[in-house]
Design a protein around this motif. Structure first.
Motif, PDB file in Angstrom:
ATOM      1  N   GLU A   1      12.179   5.340   7.503  1.00 45.29           N
ATOM      2  CA  GLU A   1      11.590   6.217   8.505  1.00 45.29           C
ATOM      3  C   GLU A   1      12.566   6.370   9.661  1.00 45.29           C
ATOM      4  O   GLU A   1      13.694   5.903   9.585  1.00 45.29           O
ATOM      5  CB  GLU A   1      10.230   5.651   8.927  1.00 45.29           C
ATOM      6  N   LYS A   2      12.133   7.001  10.725  1.00 47.61           N
ATOM      7  CA  LYS A   2      13.058   7.351  11.806  1.00 47.61           C
ATOM      8  C   LYS A   2      13.837   6.160  12.354  1.00 47.61           C
ATOM      9  O   LYS A   2      15.037   6.201  12.450  1.00 47.61           O
ATOM     10  CB  LYS A   2      12.312   8.064  12.931  1.00 47.61           C
ATOM     11  N   ARG A   3      13.176   5.101  12.754  1.00 47.74           N
ATOM     12  CA  ARG A   3      13.881   3.944  13.308  1.00 47.74           C
ATOM     13  C   ARG A   3      13.399   2.644  12.691  1.00 47.74           C
ATOM     14  O   ARG A   3      13.428   1.602  13.332  1.00 47.74           O
ATOM     15  CB  ARG A   3      13.703   3.902  14.815  1.00 47.74           C
ATOM     16  N   LYS A   4      12.922   2.730  11.441  1.00 45.50           N
ATOM     17  CA  LYS A   4      12.440   1.520  10.787  1.00 45.50           C
ATOM     18  C   LYS A   4      12.506   1.662   9.276  1.00 45.50           C
ATOM     19  O   LYS A   4      12.625   2.755   8.736  1.00 45.50           O
ATOM     20  CB  LYS A   4      11.031   1.179  11.235  1.00 45.50           C
ATOM     21  N   LEU A   5      12.417   0.521   8.639  1.00 41.37           N
ATOM     22  CA  LEU A   5      12.373   0.432   7.190  1.00 41.37           C
ATOM     23  C   LEU A   5      11.002  -0.132   6.855  1.00 41.37           C
ATOM     24  O   LEU A   5      10.582  -1.131   7.436  1.00 41.37           O
ATOM     25  CB  LEU A   5      13.478  -0.518   6.728  1.00 41.37           C
ATOM     26  N   ARG A   6      10.289   0.525   5.955  1.00 47.61           N
ATOM     27  CA  ARG A   6       8.940   0.084   5.598  1.00 47.61           C
ATOM     28  C   ARG A   6       8.923  -0.311   4.131  1.00 47.61           C
ATOM     29  O   ARG A   6       9.386   0.446   3.276  1.00 47.61           O
ATOM     30  CB  ARG A   6       7.938   1.200   5.858  1.00 47.61           C
ATOM     31  N   ILE A   7       8.386  -1.484   3.857  1.00 52.58           N
ATOM     32  CA  ILE A   7       8.307  -2.010   2.498  1.00 52.58           C
ATOM     33  C   ILE A   7       6.836  -2.227   2.171  1.00 52.58           C
ATOM     34  O   ILE A   7       6.120  -2.894   2.917  1.00 52.58           O
ATOM     35  CB  ILE A   7       9.091  -3.333   2.381  1.00 52.58           C
ATOM     36  N   ASP A   8       6.387  -1.646   1.053  1.00 54.45           N
ATOM     37  CA  ASP A   8       5.003  -1.777   0.609  1.00 54.45           C
ATOM     38  C   ASP A   8       4.970  -2.536  -0.705  1.00 54.45           C
ATOM     39  O   ASP A   8       5.879  -2.407  -1.521  1.00 54.45           O
ATOM     40  CB  ASP A   8       4.364  -0.400   0.393  1.00 54.45           C
ATOM     41  N   GLY A   9       3.907  -3.293  -0.900  1.00 53.84           N
ATOM     42  CA  GLY A   9       3.781  -4.031  -2.143  1.00 53.84           C
ATOM     43  C   GLY A   9       2.447  -4.730  -2.253  1.00 53.84           C
ATOM     44  O   GLY A   9       1.536  -4.520  -1.446  1.00 53.84           O
ATOM     45  N   THR A  10       2.364  -5.599  -3.261  1.00 54.36           N
ATOM     46  CA  THR A  10       1.153  -6.364  -3.525  1.00 54.36           C
ATOM     47  C   THR A  10       1.538  -7.815  -3.774  1.00 54.36           C
ATOM     48  O   THR A  10       2.492  -8.085  -4.495  1.00 54.36           O
ATOM     49  CB  THR A  10       0.430  -5.822  -4.775  1.00 54.36           C
ATOM     50  N   VAL A  11       0.798  -8.720  -3.163  1.00 53.20           N
ATOM     51  CA  VAL A  11       0.967 -10.147  -3.420  1.00 53.20           C
ATOM     52  C   VAL A  11      -0.349 -10.662  -3.992  1.00 53.20           C
ATOM     53  O   VAL A  11      -1.422 -10.240  -3.554  1.00 53.20           O
ATOM     54  CB  VAL A  11       1.389 -10.928  -2.149  1.00 53.20           C
ATOM     55  N   THR A  12      -0.267 -11.521  -4.987  1.00 50.33           N
ATOM     56  CA  THR A  12      -1.469 -12.083  -5.583  1.00 50.33           C
ATOM     57  C   THR A  12      -1.609 -13.524  -5.110  1.00 50.33           C
ATOM     58  O   THR A  12      -0.721 -14.341  -5.313  1.00 50.33           O
ATOM     59  CB  THR A  12      -1.388 -12.044  -7.127  1.00 50.33           C
ATOM     60  N   LYS A  13      -2.723 -13.800  -4.468  1.00 46.96           N
ATOM     61  CA  LYS A  13      -2.999 -15.145  -3.953  1.00 46.96           C
ATOM     62  C   LYS A  13      -4.363 -15.553  -4.496  1.00 46.96           C
ATOM     63  O   LYS A  13      -5.351 -14.843  -4.281  1.00 46.96           O
ATOM     64  CB  LYS A  13      -3.006 -15.122  -2.425  1.00 46.96           C
ATOM     65  N   MET A  14      -4.402 -16.648  -5.231  1.00 51.65           N
ATOM     66  CA  MET A  14      -5.634 -17.141  -5.859  1.00 51.65           C
ATOM     67  C   MET A  14      -6.291 -16.042  -6.702  1.00 51.65           C
ATOM     68  O   MET A  14      -7.489 -15.790  -6.591  1.00 51.65           O
ATOM     69  CB  MET A  14      -6.593 -17.698  -4.797  1.00 51.65           C
ATOM     70  N   HIS A  15      -5.463 -15.350  -7.477  1.00 52.42           N
ATOM     71  CA  HIS A  15      -5.897 -14.289  -8.396  1.00 52.42           C
ATOM     72  C   HIS A  15      -6.498 -13.077  -7.702  1.00 52.42           C
ATOM     73  O   HIS A  15      -7.178 -12.265  -8.325  1.00 52.42           O
ATOM     74  CB  HIS A  15      -6.873 -14.825  -9.443  1.00 52.42           C
ATOM     75  N   ILE A  16      -6.263 -12.944  -6.397  1.00 52.04           N
ATOM     76  CA  ILE A  16      -6.753 -11.781  -5.645  1.00 52.04           C
ATOM     77  C   ILE A  16      -5.552 -10.975  -5.178  1.00 52.04           C
ATOM     78  O   ILE A  16      -4.699 -11.495  -4.451  1.00 52.04           O
ATOM     79  CB  ILE A  16      -7.597 -12.221  -4.421  1.00 52.04           C
ATOM     80  N   PRO A  17      -5.411  -9.710  -5.605  1.00 51.10           N
ATOM     81  CA  PRO A  17      -4.288  -8.895  -5.143  1.00 51.10           C
ATOM     82  C   PRO A  17      -4.492  -8.437  -3.694  1.00 51.10           C
ATOM     83  O   PRO A  17      -5.560  -7.949  -3.332  1.00 51.10           O
ATOM     84  CB  PRO A  17      -4.282  -7.698  -6.101  1.00 51.10           C
ATOM     85  N   ILE A  18      -3.471  -8.648  -2.885  1.00 51.39           N
ATOM     86  CA  ILE A  18      -3.512  -8.241  -1.483  1.00 51.39           C
ATOM     87  C   ILE A  18      -2.370  -7.258  -1.248  1.00 51.39           C
ATOM     88  O   ILE A  18      -1.208  -7.598  -1.471  1.00 51.39           O
ATOM     89  CB  ILE A  18      -3.343  -9.461  -0.544  1.00 51.39           C
ATOM     90  N   HIS A  19      -2.694  -6.047  -0.822  1.00 49.48           N
ATOM     91  CA  HIS A  19      -1.677  -5.050  -0.521  1.00 49.48           C
ATOM     92  C   HIS A  19      -1.096  -5.351   0.855  1.00 49.48           C
ATOM     93  O   HIS A  19      -1.825  -5.688   1.786  1.00 49.48           O
ATOM     94  CB  HIS A  19      -2.270  -3.644  -0.552  1.00 49.48           C
ATOM     95  N   PHE A  20       0.219  -5.227   0.973  1.00 49.74           N
ATOM     96  CA  PHE A  20       0.868  -5.501   2.251  1.00 49.74           C
ATOM     97  C   PHE A  20       1.892  -4.417   2.561  1.00 49.74           C
ATOM     98  O   PHE A  20       2.336  -3.682   1.683  1.00 49.74           O
ATOM     99  CB  PHE A  20       1.544  -6.883   2.254  1.00 49.74           C
ATOM    100  N   ASN A  21       2.249  -4.322   3.841  1.00 48.88           N
ATOM    101  CA  ASN A  21       3.405  -3.518   4.229  1.00 48.88           C
ATOM    102  C   ASN A  21       4.128  -4.251   5.344  1.00 48.88           C
ATOM    103  O   ASN A  21       3.516  -4.928   6.159  1.00 48.88           O
ATOM    104  CB  ASN A  21       3.047  -2.075   4.582  1.00 48.88           C
ATOM    105  N   VAL A  22       5.442  -4.137   5.302  1.00 47.47           N
ATOM    106  CA  VAL A  22       6.316  -4.806   6.267  1.00 47.47           C
ATOM    107  C   VAL A  22       7.152  -3.737   6.949  1.00 47.47           C
ATOM    108  O   VAL A  22       7.685  -2.847   6.280  1.00 47.47           O
ATOM    109  CB  VAL A  22       7.258  -5.808   5.560  1.00 47.47           C
ATOM    110  N   GLN A  23       7.257  -3.823   8.266  1.00 48.04           N
ATOM    111  CA  GLN A  23       8.104  -2.892   9.012  1.00 48.04           C
ATOM    112  C   GLN A  23       9.280  -3.672   9.586  1.00 48.04           C
ATOM    113  O   GLN A  23       9.095  -4.688  10.252  1.00 48.04           O
ATOM    114  CB  GLN A  23       7.308  -2.222  10.126  1.00 48.04           C
ATOM    115  N   LEU A  24      10.485  -3.180   9.284  1.00 50.96           N
ATOM    116  CA  LEU A  24      11.712  -3.812   9.747  1.00 50.96           C
ATOM    117  C   LEU A  24      12.440  -2.873  10.700  1.00 50.96           C
ATOM    118  O   LEU A  24      12.539  -1.674  10.438  1.00 50.96           O
ATOM    119  CB  LEU A  24      12.629  -4.131   8.558  1.00 50.96           C
ATOM    120  N   ARG A  25      12.967  -3.404  11.776  1.00 50.54           N
ATOM    121  CA  ARG A  25      13.771  -2.645  12.741  1.00 50.54           C
ATOM    122  C   ARG A  25      15.222  -3.094  12.631  1.00 50.54           C
ATOM    123  O   ARG A  25      15.488  -4.271  12.379  1.00 50.54           O
ATOM    124  CB  ARG A  25      13.289  -2.888  14.163  1.00 50.54           C
ATOM    125  N   PRO A  26      16.174  -2.197  12.851  1.00 53.72           N
ATOM    126  CA  PRO A  26      17.588  -2.581  12.789  1.00 53.72           C
ATOM    127  C   PRO A  26      17.918  -3.649  13.831  1.00 53.72           C
ATOM    128  O   PRO A  26      17.405  -3.613  14.946  1.00 53.72           O
ATOM    129  CB  PRO A  26      18.339  -1.289  13.111  1.00 53.72           C
TER     130      PRO A  26
END
Length: 147
Positions: A47-72
């Motif tokens: 994106e304009k001034r950030k990097l966004r990472i989307d994904g899914t993590v499974t914890k105790m057999h429950i999928p959790i959707h996440f997103n991470v925003q990184l700045r330079p």
């Protein structure tokens, strides 16, 4: 490629610099080189001034959707560093470490993530130079390589 772009590339070359471009697809591939237990990274967006990472993590057999925003943050040698600004919905140290601590491709120290790009095949063809700076433009990461 228009004339102004060609002139800019010639000027950079005369100054001993070169621009390397990383696309969203290349970054996604870099994130998925090593399989991470219970984590699936589905999308990387520049994106304009950030990097966004989307994904899914499974914890105790429950999928959790996440997103991470990184700045330079900064560059050292042939590595680019980002600061983690936001993780939704959970901001656990275990999640950050699981996603970003994958030596030799990526390392994490505190909230700073380093992408070590010497492992990218295209950069192995350029044996000299260090990263000078990087910026985001047109959904790509442009890295200035100082020769």
């Amino acid at each position: 490629m228009d004339l102004s772009t060609i002139k800019e590339k010639v000027k950079e070359g005369a100054q001993g610099k070169m621009t390397i471009t990383l696309t969203e697809e290349m970054l996604l591939k870099l994130m998925n080189v090593k399989k991470i237990d219970n984590v699936k990274i589905t999308n990387v967006t520049v994106e304009k001034r950030k990097l966004r990472i989307d994904g899914t993590v499974t914890k105790m057999h429950i999928p959790i959707h996440f997103n991470v925003q990184l700045r330079p943050a900064y560059t050292i040698d042939r590595s680019i560093f980002f600061k983690i600004k936001k993780i939704c919905p959970i901001n656990g140290k275990w999640l950050r470490k699981k996603i970003f601590h994958q030596p030799p491709m990526m390392t994490m120290k505190g909230k700073v993530v380093g992408f070590h790009l010497d492992s990218v095949k295209q950069l192995q063809y350029i044996p000299v130079g260090q990263f000078d700076s990087y910026y985001f433009e047109n959904r790509k990461v442009h890295i200035k390589l100082k020769l």
